[in-house]
Design an enzyme around this catalytic site. Structure first.
Site, mmCIF file in Angstrom:
data_model
loop_
_atom_site.group_PDB
_atom_site.id
_atom_site.type_symbol
_atom_site.label_atom_id
_atom_site.label_comp_id
_atom_site.label_asym_id
_atom_site.label_seq_id
_atom_site.Cartn_x
_atom_site.Cartn_y
_atom_site.Cartn_z
ATOM 1 N N CYS A 7 -33.043 -12.410 -7.427
ATOM 2 C CA CYS A 7 -33.797 -13.531 -8.003
ATOM 3 C C CYS A 7 -33.067 -14.817 -7.635
ATOM 4 O O CYS A 7 -32.245 -14.814 -6.711
ATOM 5 C CB CYS A 7 -33.973 -13.360 -9.516
ATOM 6 S SG CYS A 7 -32.425 -13.334 -10.453
ATOM 7 N N ASN A 10 -29.549 -14.902 -10.457
ATOM 8 C CA ASN A 10 -28.855 -13.626 -10.727
ATOM 9 C C ASN A 10 -28.218 -13.610 -12.124
ATOM 10 O O ASN A 10 -27.138 -13.046 -12.332
ATOM 11 C CB ASN A 10 -27.812 -13.313 -9.638
ATOM 12 C CG ASN A 10 -27.228 -11.898 -9.707
ATOM 13 O OD1 ASN A 10 -26.063 -11.671 -9.401
ATOM 14 N ND2 ASN A 10 -28.017 -10.941 -10.113
ATOM 15 N N CYS A 12 -30.823 -13.668 -14.941
ATOM 16 C CA CYS A 12 -31.928 -13.265 -15.830
ATOM 17 C C CYS A 12 -32.692 -12.062 -15.273
ATOM 18 O O CYS A 12 -32.502 -10.921 -15.710
ATOM 19 C CB CYS A 12 -32.892 -14.424 -16.054
ATOM 20 S SG CYS A 12 -32.139 -15.841 -16.897
ATOM 21 N N ARG A 13 -33.577 -12.299 -14.276
ATOM 22 C CA ARG A 13 -34.482 -11.225 -13.829
ATOM 23 C C ARG A 13 -33.785 -10.103 -13.082
ATOM 24 O O ARG A 13 -33.964 -8.925 -13.410
ATOM 25 C CB ARG A 13 -35.599 -11.814 -12.958
ATOM 26 C CG ARG A 13 -36.547 -12.709 -13.710
ATOM 27 C CD ARG A 13 -37.411 -13.532 -12.780
ATOM 28 N NE ARG A 13 -36.623 -14.495 -12.023
ATOM 29 C CZ ARG A 13 -37.085 -15.293 -11.071
ATOM 30 N NH1 ARG A 13 -38.362 -15.229 -10.753
ATOM 31 N NH2 ARG A 13 -36.310 -16.158 -10.459
ATOM 32 N N SER A 14 -33.006 -10.454 -12.055
ATOM 33 C CA SER A 14 -32.412 -9.366 -11.249
ATOM 34 C C SER A 14 -31.358 -8.552 -12.002
ATOM 35 O O SER A 14 -31.289 -7.334 -11.783
ATOM 36 C CB SER A 14 -31.885 -9.883 -9.899
ATOM 37 O OG SER A 14 -30.881 -10.852 -10.050
ATOM 38 N N ASP A 124 -40.130 -16.365 -14.264
ATOM 39 C CA ASP A 124 -38.738 -16.677 -14.595
ATOM 40 C C ASP A 124 -38.623 -17.014 -16.079
ATOM 41 O O ASP A 124 -39.179 -18.023 -16.525
ATOM 42 C CB ASP A 124 -38.280 -17.863 -13.738
ATOM 43 C CG ASP A 124 -36.772 -18.005 -13.753
ATOM 44 O OD1 ASP A 124 -36.151 -17.521 -14.720
ATOM 45 O OD2 ASP A 124 -36.226 -18.581 -12.805
HETATM 46 P P1 4NP Z 1 -33.106 -15.972 -12.645
HETATM 47 O O1 4NP Z 1 -33.367 -17.232 -13.615
HETATM 48 O O2 4NP Z 1 -33.420 -16.426 -11.244
HETATM 49 O O3 4NP Z 1 -34.087 -14.937 -13.126
HETATM 50 O O4 4NP Z 1 -31.661 -15.564 -12.836
HETATM 51 C C1 4NP Z 1 -32.772 -18.480 -13.454
HETATM 52 C C2 4NP Z 1 -31.476 -18.671 -13.834
HETATM 53 C C3 4NP Z 1 -30.884 -19.920 -13.719
HETATM 54 C C4 4NP Z 1 -31.618 -20.985 -13.201
HETATM 55 C C5 4NP Z 1 -32.925 -20.784 -12.793
HETATM 56 C C6 4NP Z 1 -33.505 -19.533 -12.915
HETATM 57 N N1 4NP Z 1 -31.022 -22.290 -13.098
HETATM 58 O O5 4NP Z 1 -31.740 -23.249 -12.776
HETATM 59 O O6 4NP Z 1 -29.809 -22.416 -13.302
#
Ligand code: 4NP
Length: 155
Positions: A7, A10, A12-14, A124
């Protein structure tokens, strides 16, 4: 079989996808499977997953608290058999790291295993906090992924 979940951050989703698939491979006694996760951004390198992702996962019997965020590398495209993107932005960023058609072929949109050719995104939850919904989406799509790969392994 080596599977990398990818994702943006790295955190939340992954990481949740990694934890869910790790649980399924234990439940199905798939000892030859290995799962990892990475982000396309590197923004959270070295960090633990978002506390909301850790909480939702633990409420569903999945421990992701020990994972550490890292950025995807070109080497990952060589090592892993499947590189599963959470959304089209991740997908396009991963393709930029590929050096061959063989590597391009490893990169898939996760939700296409459940909704073929639709290129649906795993939303997300970082901004809107919908971690429970995302966990259930991942759980369903990863069942479809596992079933399809296991059937193709038997042929
Ligand atoms: P992820 O979510 O891609 O599912 O881990 C996010 C985590 C952090 C951010 C964006 C999306 N950020 O902008 O820091």
């Amino acid at each position: 079989m080596k599977v990398l979940m990818v994702c943006l951050g790295n955190i939340c989703r992954s990481p949740m996808a990694q934890g869910v698939l790790e649980k399924k491979i234990v439940e199905r006694s798939l000892s030859h499977w290995f799962v990892d996760s990475a982000g396309t951004s590197g923004w959270h390198d070295g960090e633990r997953p978002d506390h909301r992702a850790v909480l939702t996962s633990s409420q569903n019997g999945v421990d992701i608290s020990m994972q550490i965020s890292r950025k995807i590398t070109k080497k990952d495209l060589m090592i892993f058999d499947f590189v599963l993107a959470m959304d089209t932005s991740n997908y396009n960023d991963i393709l930029k790291l590929c050096d061959s058609e063989e590597e391009v072929h490893k990169v898939k949109m996760l939700m296409n295993y459940q909704y073929e050719n639709q290129n649906r995104a795993v939303p997300d939850p970082y901004y809107d906090g919908r971690f429970d919904e995302v966990f259930q989406l991942l759980n369903e799509s990863l069942d479809c992924f596992l079933d399809k790969v296991l059937v193709s392994e038997r042929i």
